[in-house]
Design a protein around this motif. Structure first.
Motif, PDB file in Angstrom:
ATOM      1  N   THR A   6       0.847  -1.198   0.000  1.00  0.00           N
ATOM      2  CA  THR A   6       0.000   0.000   0.000  1.00  0.00           C
ATOM      3  C   THR A   6       0.881   1.247   0.000  1.00  0.00           C
ATOM      4  O   THR A   6       2.052   1.191   0.355  1.00  0.00           O
ATOM      5  CB  THR A   6      -0.934   0.042   1.227  1.00  0.00           C
ATOM      6  OG1 THR A   6      -0.150   0.250   2.406  1.00  0.00           O
ATOM      7  CG2 THR A   6      -1.735  -1.245   1.359  1.00  0.00           C
ATOM      8  N   GLY A   7       0.295   2.365  -0.406  1.00  0.00           N
ATOM      9  CA  GLY A   7       1.048   3.619  -0.412  1.00  0.00           C
ATOM     10  C   GLY A   7       2.062   3.701  -1.533  1.00  0.00           C
ATOM     11  O   GLY A   7       3.107   4.342  -1.400  1.00  0.00           O
ATOM     12  N   GLY A  10       3.561   6.995  -2.512  1.00  0.00           N
ATOM     13  CA  GLY A  10       4.401   7.684  -1.538  1.00  0.00           C
ATOM     14  C   GLY A  10       5.864   7.302  -1.644  1.00  0.00           C
ATOM     15  O   GLY A  10       6.265   6.484  -2.478  1.00  0.00           O
ATOM     16  N   GLY A  31      -2.072   2.590  -4.852  1.00  0.00           N
ATOM     17  CA  GLY A  31      -2.228   3.924  -4.279  1.00  0.00           C
ATOM     18  C   GLY A  31      -3.701   4.228  -4.103  1.00  0.00           C
ATOM     19  O   GLY A  31      -4.556   3.362  -4.306  1.00  0.00           O
ATOM     20  N   ARG A  32      -3.995   5.458  -3.762  1.00  0.00           N
ATOM     21  CA  ARG A  32      -5.383   5.860  -3.525  1.00  0.00           C
ATOM     22  C   ARG A  32      -6.295   5.630  -4.731  1.00  0.00           C
ATOM     23  O   ARG A  32      -7.473   5.341  -4.603  1.00  0.00           O
ATOM     24  CB  ARG A  32      -5.434   7.354  -3.150  1.00  0.00           C
ATOM     25  CG  ARG A  32      -5.476   7.610  -1.673  1.00  0.00           C
ATOM     26  CD  ARG A  32      -5.269   9.068  -1.366  1.00  0.00           C
ATOM     27  NE  ARG A  32      -3.905   9.490  -1.668  1.00  0.00           N
ATOM     28  CZ  ARG A  32      -3.384  10.665  -1.320  1.00  0.00           C
ATOM     29  NH1 ARG A  32      -4.123  11.546  -0.694  1.00  0.00           N
ATOM     30  NH2 ARG A  32      -2.143  10.969  -1.594  1.00  0.00           N
ATOM     31  N   CYS A  58       2.391   0.535   3.785  1.00  0.00           N
ATOM     32  CA  CYS A  58       3.126   1.804   3.843  1.00  0.00           C
ATOM     33  C   CYS A  58       2.208   3.021   3.813  1.00  0.00           C
ATOM     34  O   CYS A  58       2.641   4.123   4.162  1.00  0.00           O
ATOM     35  CB  CYS A  58       4.099   1.901   2.663  1.00  0.00           C
ATOM     36  SG  CYS A  58       5.286   0.560   2.549  1.00  0.00           S
ATOM     37  N   ALA A  59       0.981   2.853   3.373  1.00  0.00           N
ATOM     38  CA  ALA A  59       0.062   3.990   3.242  1.00  0.00           C
ATOM     39  C   ALA A  59      -0.271   4.571   4.610  1.00  0.00           C
ATOM     40  O   ALA A  59      -0.475   3.832   5.573  1.00  0.00           O
ATOM     41  CB  ALA A  59      -1.215   3.558   2.539  1.00  0.00           C
TER      42      ALA A  59
END
Length: 280
Positions: A6-7, A10, A31-32, A58-59
């Motif tokens: 996740t993320g 970033g 991502g989102r 990671c998000a």
């Protein structure tokens, strides 16, 4: 091994995906735009479809000052999002790595915090990250919690990029000199996380580049390595008030990494040199 990260948009998620692909793993970076982790049904549907062997989460909502005013948004991402991902990891029997932060501590004293020290966050962001930790511990069996600090990477904004941008127009800068911690280069951290996810040495870890500095010293090293003629004036935390309180002591002991056979990250000065080379 199939790994969901996740993320991806970033700093850290980007480098974890990059490192995982380099190592030959089947990596899904989201991502989102791909998955809204605050939407329970979206998370379950996606994880069931991918069926990963591991999730590296990671998000996060990391706007520390804005979090004091956007508490619901911060809570939804850092707490509810973590809960939904942890629950779906349990359902598909996936290992889980949760990225946490030095902000779970109160920042008192001068000795490095160890993994078993009591968490006592002093800002809302830190509180939500600690709540995320507790969810992971309570819901799962095969989990890692990795606390990091002062992150910089190629993908996104960070202190290094800010200092270099300011150096284009400034000959001197006031920088806080009484908050001490360790910078964390996402390239180095990503390698550790990919190593870690292949192991079964579960638990809480601290991971940042070796050595300690304050923000002013960090800025001075940035200008030294990039040959920028910028004078850095040390100021106190009180001289630079922010919406959220910051821990003055962000030193964290990384001994547990070594004890469990993981390779410690390089010295932060060497990491910075590598990063500046990557930037240019």
């Amino acid at each position: 091994m199939k790994i969901l990260v996740t993320g991806y948009s970033g700093q850290l998620g980007h480098d974890v995906v990059r490192e995982g692909l380099k190592c030959g793993f089947n990596i899904h970076g989201i991502g989102r735009d791909e998955v809204d982790i605050t939407n329970e049904e979206d998370v379950y549907r996606f994880v069931r479809k991918v069926k990963p062997d591991a999730i590296i989460h990671c998000a996060a909502y990391t706007a520390v000052d804005k979090a004091e005013d956007e508490k619901e948004i911060c809570q939804n991402v850092n707490v509810k999002g973590t809960k939904y991902l942890a629950s779906s990891a349990k359902e598909v029997n996936a290992k889980f790595i949760y990225i946490s932060t030095d902000y779970v501590f109160d920042g008192e004293g001068e000795t490095p915090f160890v993994e078993t020290d009591t968490a006592d966050p002093i800002c809302y962001y830190g509180l939500t990250k600690y709540e995320g930790e507790k969810i992971v511990e309570q819901m799962l069996e095969d989990w890692f919690i990795v606390r990091i600090s002062w992150v910089f990477g190629i993908n996104g904004n960070n202190f290094v990029k800010t200092m270099l941008k300011l150096a284009e127009t400034k000959t001197q800068l006031n920088v806080v000199g009484d908050q001490v911690g360790s910078p964390t280069y996402t390239f180095d951290l990503a390698r550790l996380l990919i190593d870690m996810v292949q192991s079964d040495k579960y638990g809480i870890y601290h991971a940042s580049n070796e050595g300690f500095c304050n923000w002013a010293e960090f800025a001075m090293e940035i200008f030294k390595q990039t040959n920028k003629d910028v004078k850095v004036n040390f100021i106190t935390t009180e001289d630079y008030p922010t919406r959220a309180m910051r821990p003055k002591n962000s030193r964290m002991s990384k001994q547990k990494l070594i004890d469990n056979g993981f390779k410690p990250l390089p010295k932060w000065q060497d990491a910075l040199e590598h990063y500046i080379t990557e930037l240019t």
